[in-house]
Motif scaffolding. Structure first.
Motif, PDB file in Angstrom:
ATOM      1  N   SER A  70       0.840  -1.203   0.000  1.00 58.12           N
ATOM      2  CA  SER A  70       0.000   0.000   0.000  1.00 58.12           C
ATOM      3  C   SER A  70       0.877   1.256   0.000  1.00 58.12           C
ATOM      4  O   SER A  70       0.569   2.237  -0.677  1.00 58.12           O
ATOM      5  CB  SER A  70      -0.922  -0.002   1.218  1.00 58.12           C
ATOM      6  OG  SER A  70      -0.160  -0.221   2.379  1.00 58.12           O
ATOM      7  N   ARG A  73       2.318   1.792  -3.385  1.00 61.95           N
ATOM      8  CA  ARG A  73       1.307   2.328  -4.307  1.00 61.95           C
ATOM      9  C   ARG A  73       1.068   3.816  -4.067  1.00 61.95           C
ATOM     10  O   ARG A  73       0.836   4.564  -5.011  1.00 61.95           O
ATOM     11  CB  ARG A  73       0.005   1.549  -4.166  1.00 61.95           C
ATOM     12  CG  ARG A  73       0.138   0.174  -4.776  1.00 61.95           C
ATOM     13  CD  ARG A  73      -1.137  -0.581  -4.802  1.00 61.95           C
ATOM     14  NE  ARG A  73      -0.928  -1.888  -5.432  1.00 61.95           N
ATOM     15  CZ  ARG A  73      -1.886  -2.750  -5.696  1.00 61.95           C
ATOM     16  NH1 ARG A  73      -3.124  -2.461  -5.387  1.00 61.95           N
ATOM     17  NH2 ARG A  73      -1.621  -3.891  -6.261  1.00 61.95           N
ATOM     18  N   MET A 141      -3.716   4.985 -12.953  1.00 59.31           N
ATOM     19  CA  MET A 141      -3.258   3.963 -12.007  1.00 59.31           C
ATOM     20  C   MET A 141      -4.282   2.828 -11.918  1.00 59.31           C
ATOM     21  O   MET A 141      -3.904   1.657 -11.856  1.00 59.31           O
ATOM     22  CB  MET A 141      -3.055   4.605 -10.641  1.00 59.31           C
ATOM     23  CG  MET A 141      -2.253   3.750  -9.693  1.00 59.31           C
ATOM     24  SD  MET A 141      -1.680   4.750  -8.308  1.00 59.31           S
ATOM     25  CE  MET A 141      -1.162   3.450  -7.203  1.00 59.31           C
ATOM     26  N   LEU A 145      -3.275  -1.044 -12.727  1.00 58.90           N
ATOM     27  CA  LEU A 145      -3.275  -2.079 -11.693  1.00 58.90           C
ATOM     28  C   LEU A 145      -4.308  -3.176 -11.950  1.00 58.90           C
ATOM     29  O   LEU A 145      -4.295  -4.208 -11.276  1.00 58.90           O
ATOM     30  CB  LEU A 145      -3.526  -1.456 -10.313  1.00 58.90           C
ATOM     31  CG  LEU A 145      -2.449  -0.471  -9.842  1.00 58.90           C
ATOM     32  CD1 LEU A 145      -2.788   0.085  -8.467  1.00 58.90           C
ATOM     33  CD2 LEU A 145      -1.079  -1.134  -9.805  1.00 58.90           C
ATOM     34  N   THR A 180       4.848  -3.513  -7.523  1.00 50.18           N
ATOM     35  CA  THR A 180       3.470  -3.101  -7.258  1.00 50.18           C
ATOM     36  C   THR A 180       2.541  -4.297  -7.277  1.00 50.18           C
ATOM     37  O   THR A 180       1.666  -4.421  -6.442  1.00 50.18           O
ATOM     38  CB  THR A 180       2.981  -2.070  -8.302  1.00 50.18           C
ATOM     39  OG1 THR A 180       3.636  -0.848  -8.021  1.00 50.18           O
ATOM     40  CG2 THR A 180       1.494  -1.820  -8.181  1.00 50.18           C
ATOM     41  N   PHE A 181       2.760  -5.189  -8.244  1.00 52.68           N
ATOM     42  CA  PHE A 181       1.825  -6.296  -8.398  1.00 52.68           C
ATOM     43  C   PHE A 181       2.112  -7.402  -7.396  1.00 52.68           C
ATOM     44  O   PHE A 181       3.267  -7.675  -7.076  1.00 52.68           O
ATOM     45  CB  PHE A 181       1.886  -6.839  -9.830  1.00 52.68           C
ATOM     46  CG  PHE A 181       1.435  -5.835 -10.824  1.00 52.68           C
ATOM     47  CD1 PHE A 181       0.099  -5.488 -10.898  1.00 52.68           C
ATOM     48  CD2 PHE A 181       2.327  -5.202 -11.645  1.00 52.68           C
ATOM     49  CE1 PHE A 181      -0.338  -4.539 -11.804  1.00 52.68           C
ATOM     50  CE2 PHE A 181       1.913  -4.251 -12.547  1.00 52.68           C
ATOM     51  CZ  PHE A 181       0.576  -3.920 -12.629  1.00 52.68           C
ATOM     52  N   THR A 182       1.063  -8.025  -6.950  1.00 48.57           N
ATOM     53  CA  THR A 182       1.173  -9.044  -5.914  1.00 48.57           C
ATOM     54  C   THR A 182       0.880 -10.423  -6.508  1.00 48.57           C
ATOM     55  O   THR A 182       0.536 -10.563  -7.672  1.00 48.57           O
ATOM     56  CB  THR A 182       0.145  -8.773  -4.810  1.00 48.57           C
ATOM     57  OG1 THR A 182      -1.151  -8.895  -5.406  1.00 48.57           O
ATOM     58  CG2 THR A 182       0.319  -7.398  -4.214  1.00 48.57           C
ATOM     59  N   TRP A 185      -2.715 -10.811  -8.057  1.00 47.07           N
ATOM     60  CA  TRP A 185      -2.828 -10.301  -9.435  1.00 47.07           C
ATOM     61  C   TRP A 185      -2.289 -11.347 -10.405  1.00 47.07           C
ATOM     62  O   TRP A 185      -2.913 -11.651 -11.427  1.00 47.07           O
ATOM     63  CB  TRP A 185      -2.032  -8.995  -9.529  1.00 47.07           C
ATOM     64  CG  TRP A 185      -1.977  -8.364 -10.901  1.00 47.07           C
ATOM     65  CD1 TRP A 185      -2.868  -7.477 -11.429  1.00 47.07           C
ATOM     66  CD2 TRP A 185      -0.978  -8.571 -11.910  1.00 47.07           C
ATOM     67  NE1 TRP A 185      -2.475  -7.124 -12.700  1.00 47.07           N
ATOM     68  CE2 TRP A 185      -1.323  -7.780 -13.020  1.00 47.07           C
ATOM     69  CE3 TRP A 185       0.182  -9.348 -11.970  1.00 47.07           C
ATOM     70  CZ2 TRP A 185      -0.559  -7.735 -14.178  1.00 47.07           C
ATOM     71  CZ3 TRP A 185       0.942  -9.311 -13.127  1.00 47.07           C
ATOM     72  CH2 TRP A 185       0.569  -8.509 -14.220  1.00 47.07           C
ATOM     73  N   GLY A 374       2.157  -6.521 -17.088  1.00 44.95           N
ATOM     74  CA  GLY A 374       2.226  -5.682 -15.890  1.00 44.95           C
ATOM     75  C   GLY A 374       2.974  -4.412 -16.234  1.00 44.95           C
ATOM     76  O   GLY A 374       3.022  -4.004 -17.390  1.00 44.95           O
ATOM     77  N   GLY A 377       6.453  -0.624 -11.145  1.00 47.63           N
ATOM     78  CA  GLY A 377       5.548  -0.141 -10.114  1.00 47.63           C
ATOM     79  C   GLY A 377       5.818   1.228  -9.538  1.00 47.63           C
ATOM     80  O   GLY A 377       4.987   1.755  -8.803  1.00 47.63           O
ATOM     81  N   PRO A 380       3.151   3.641 -11.609  1.00 46.60           N
ATOM     82  CA  PRO A 380       2.145   2.681 -12.089  1.00 46.60           C
ATOM     83  C   PRO A 380       0.964   3.389 -12.747  1.00 46.60           C
ATOM     84  O   PRO A 380      -0.098   3.536 -12.162  1.00 46.60           O
ATOM     85  CB  PRO A 380       1.716   1.971 -10.798  1.00 46.60           C
ATOM     86  CG  PRO A 380       1.909   3.013  -9.736  1.00 46.60           C
ATOM     87  CD  PRO A 380       3.002   3.931 -10.195  1.00 46.60           C
TER      88      PRO A 380
END
Ligand code: FE2
Length: 413
Positions: A70, A73, A141, A145, A180-182, A185, A374, A377, A380
């Motif tokens: 978070s 981001r 964004m 995302l 950024t991506f988890t 995702w 993707g 990040g 983003p």
């Protein structure tokens, strides 16, 4: 650590560039305007601090690898807003300069010039510019995302054997897991990809932003990708920044095929299909890597490949025409992120040999440049170009006829 000297140099130069942009913006927005003196200094400091968000995030993540996503981001949102605002300010100032230049040659326009200057330089205009930047960054964004949808592209291939007509490849690129991506995702990307039941899944680099010990578990869902013949990885510049040798060992320990200036042969419907991949040019900057992870070499990658359909994976699209001369029939690339923001499209095209996003003709072969599944990040944001999971279907075509040649022989609309 010497391996990362050039990477640090890159960030030193981007940091300096951002400081220059901040200096210009503070002059244009604060010191060139009737802003109260009491506000000028703190707002100038704020602008300079905001300009360093990307550098700050990089330092913070190095220091605290378990930094909450978070927070990353929020940093990404701030850097994106700053980037849009700087573009709007430059656009406004260009408009003012043009108005001024016109009024010099056409004195009758002087009253119009007064109106344009008073409107564009008013405090209200500055607030609107700031609000527009924040709104655009938020919109961009949200787009960046989201889990990308599937884009279906038919690739016309000259002389493709009938047995290979309809061969499907899912092309993924630039996952950038870690910045950024988890994992959630990626799980969804994997699910949507597997639903397509492709013959091959080819991932053209920039999988990781971070070391295996930090983000290995987030990237692990790629082991669930399923293709009829194989899932193949080629490497991108960001994979080097994160320690390529460790990543290659990790991916191979997961049972993935990783190709570094080499190829693998597959028998598909009785025909020979060669999947080859080159490394990234930034290999030469990372001295501890051994020869097998050296500079990109398409000739070496295809050595001994023999007859058959030859598909080359190359993170960067820039050398596609030379690669076609080595006997490749199709190249898949990424790296560009499609330019990310429309105001960067010309620059990104120029930096990548004229290739930004989509299907092109490069010499005698088609080239597909993914705008990325993707993205990086720390900024983003996508404005004017979406991310995609690309389903490529190879089609017999003799000869290749561009339907609408646009930029550098782009095929199709
Ligand atoms: Fe990338």
């Amino acid at each position: 650590m010497a391996d990362y000297a050039r990477n640090r140099m890159f960030f030193a130069s981007s940091t300096t560039l951002m400081l220059v942009v901040a200096a210009y913006m503070s002059f244009s927005l604060l010191w060139h305007e009737p802003v109260p003196m009491g506000w000028r200094i703190p707002l100038t400091i704020l602008l300079f601090l905001v300009s360093q968000t990307i550098t700050g995030m990089r330092v913070l993540i190095t220091w605290r690898p378990d930094l909450p996503f978070s927070l990353v981001r929020i940093g990404g949102f701030i850097s994106s807003s700053f980037m849009v605002l700087s573009w709007i300010v430059i656009l406004r100032d260009a408009l003012l300069a043009l108005t001024f230049a016109f009024s010099l040659f056409v004195p009758q326009l002087e009253s119009a010039e007064d109106v344009i200057f008073s409107v564009l330089l008013s405090p209200a205009a500055e607030w609107i510019m700031l609000a527009a930047s924040i709104a655009a960054a938020g919109f961009g964004m949200a787009r960046a995302l989201a889990v990308p949808s599937v884009k279906r592209v038919d690739v016309p291939l000259q002389g493709l054997p009938k047995d290979l007509d309809g061969l499907t490849i899912v092309h993924l690129s630039d996952l950038h897991i870690g910045s950024t991506f988890t994992g959630a995702w990626l799980e969804e990307v994997v699910r949507r990809t597997n639903e397509l039941t492709p013959d091959f899944i080819l991932i053209t680099g920039d999988l990781a932003d971070g070391r295996p010990e930090r983000i290995g578990s987030l990237l692990r869902p790629i082991t669930k990708l399923r293709a009829r013949f194989d899932v193949v990885i080629s490497v991108g510049n960001h994979d080097y920044y994160s320690g390529l040798r460790r990543w290659v060992e990790t991916w191979r320990s997961w049972g993935m095929t990783v190709l570094l200036n080499e190829h693998r042969k597959y028998e598909v419907n009785g025909r020979n299909v060669v999947i080859a991949a080159v490394t990234d040019p930034c290999a030469v900057l990372f001295r501890s890597l051994d020869e097998s992870m050296g500079a990109p070499d398409a000739r070496k990658a295809l050595e001994g490949a023999g007859e058959g359909l030859k598909v080359l994976m190359s993170h960067r699209p820039g050398h596609a025409e030379q690669n076609a001369a080595f006997g490749c029939h199709l190249q898949l690339s990424g790296h560009t992120h499609g330019g990310q923001f429309f105001f960067l499209f010309p620059l990104v095209s120029r930096l990548n040999g004229g290739f930004r996003s989509g299907l092109y003709r490069a010499g005698s072969m088609p080239l597909y440049v993914s705008p990325g599944t993707g993205m990086w990040g720390y900024v983003p944001m996508r404005l004017g170009v979406g991310a995609e999971i690309t389903l490529l279907t190879l089609r017999r075509a003799d000869p290749i006829v561009p339907q609408k040649p646009t930029y550098r022989g782009k095929i199709g609309a």
